[in-house]
Design an enzyme around this catalytic site. Sequence first.
Site, PDB file in Angstrom:
ATOM      1  CG  MET A  65      -2.073  -0.978   1.099  1.00 55.13           C
ATOM      2  SD  MET A  65      -3.178  -0.674  -0.307  1.00 55.13           S
ATOM      3  CE  MET A  65      -4.049   0.793   0.255  1.00 55.13           C
ATOM      4  CG  ASP A  95       9.549  -0.237   5.747  1.00 49.85           C
ATOM      5  OD1 ASP A  95       8.375  -0.395   5.372  1.00 49.85           O
ATOM      6  OD2 ASP A  95      10.123  -1.022   6.523  1.00 49.85           O
ATOM      7  CB  SER A 155      -8.245  -1.352   6.671  1.00 51.88           C
ATOM      8  OG  SER A 155      -7.558  -2.433   7.287  1.00 51.88           O
ATOM      9  CG  HIS A 160      -9.250   2.768   4.622  1.00 49.31           C
ATOM     10  ND1 HIS A 160     -10.417   2.063   4.729  1.00 49.31           N
ATOM     11  CD2 HIS A 160      -8.300   1.868   4.236  1.00 49.31           C
ATOM     12  CE1 HIS A 160     -10.187   0.798   4.426  1.00 49.31           C
ATOM     13  NE2 HIS A 160      -8.916   0.664   4.122  1.00 49.31           N
ATOM     14  CG  ASN A 188     -12.221  -2.760   5.554  1.00 47.19           C
ATOM     15  OD1 ASN A 188     -12.181  -2.725   4.324  1.00 47.19           O
ATOM     16  ND2 ASN A 188     -11.129  -2.850   6.285  1.00 47.19           N
TER      17      ASN A 188
END
Length: 371
Positions: free
Chosen positions: A14, A33, A119, A144, A194
């Site tokens: 993502m 990261d 999410s 999101h 979701n």
Amino acid sequence: MPNEHIAIFGAGQMGVAIAAAFLKKRFFVTLYDMSEQAVDTAWNRVEAELALQNTANVAELLANFTCTGSLENALRIHGTEHITFVIETITEKLRVKSRLYAEVVPLLGGSTVLVSNTSTISINNLAATLPNANNMAARFCGFHFFHPVRERSLVEIIRGQATSEETLERAKRLALAIDKTPLVVNDGPGFVVNRLLNAYLSGALHLLTEGATIRQIDAVAEQYGMAMGPFRIMDEIGLDVTMHGGWVLFKAFPDRVEPSPILLELVRDGHLGRKTGCGFYRYESSTMWKSPGQPHAELETMISEKYRGGQIAPLPSVTTDRMIGRSIGEMFREGQRILDDGIVTSSAEVELAVTLGLGFPKDRWKETMTK
């Protein structure tokens, strides 16, 4: 907003897709990261994502891109003392996100907005872990995206109890700047999309135990007009991610959400979908990113033996009406519950969530509601 500088924390699937979406609109983007491997491969993965979007001038856009394993470098580059937005898209674990926030928030400027691509985790619960500095909770909300980012034009913006109206407006403008439609929703388990997705997938998993096959169910869903069948969706987003989202909703709504033993078994065995080469379908490792997936005969046999009492043939057909009643119909019922819970205030917002967030055919939503 182009030429503004944003930082994205998390260089997974993502994070890379979100970075490409902003680069395409000429934002300066820093991807952070803590994994050295993720940092080393990020450039090529972002380049590949831009190529998938048929983006012109890829080399020129990549001149605005940096990937780093240093928090301080992630927040202070391109001659900018403080970046405008930070988008967090790391693993879906509250304690992991809170540890990151503890490190990041002290480094942010007084006007930087922090958003989470979560999410499933409550925005209010996440906000409660923020360091109490510069009124950070007011500058925090959910943001999101949906998979695949390049094809889904919705961004679900989740309002926390402390989120300011200014933050919501800035988040909406950010979504619009990359050609996404912002949908502002209230906090709650699974938010809107979701909850609808889980209802759709749960219905399909029930059809599977009743005797229908994976390919039958996916074929009928796609013929109906869905962008992707339910089992292909689960393989794309990851069966572990699907299961995690289901657990969140099971804990919130135990009276009506039932975990799937088939899904649990696949995750336990490490079959997580496309990213591992095997889920409800099998994928060739050499072309995994573009392989459409092949039937998984061993899985069908296991389902027959364990969950259908050994029934193998003949299998009942999956008619459109049966699919609507069992899987798609569950989405409509969940949509009404979402309205009753006050997560959104109108059926038009629910329709926006399913069509832009889940690829539901626009001309079918109102048609099916009348059945």
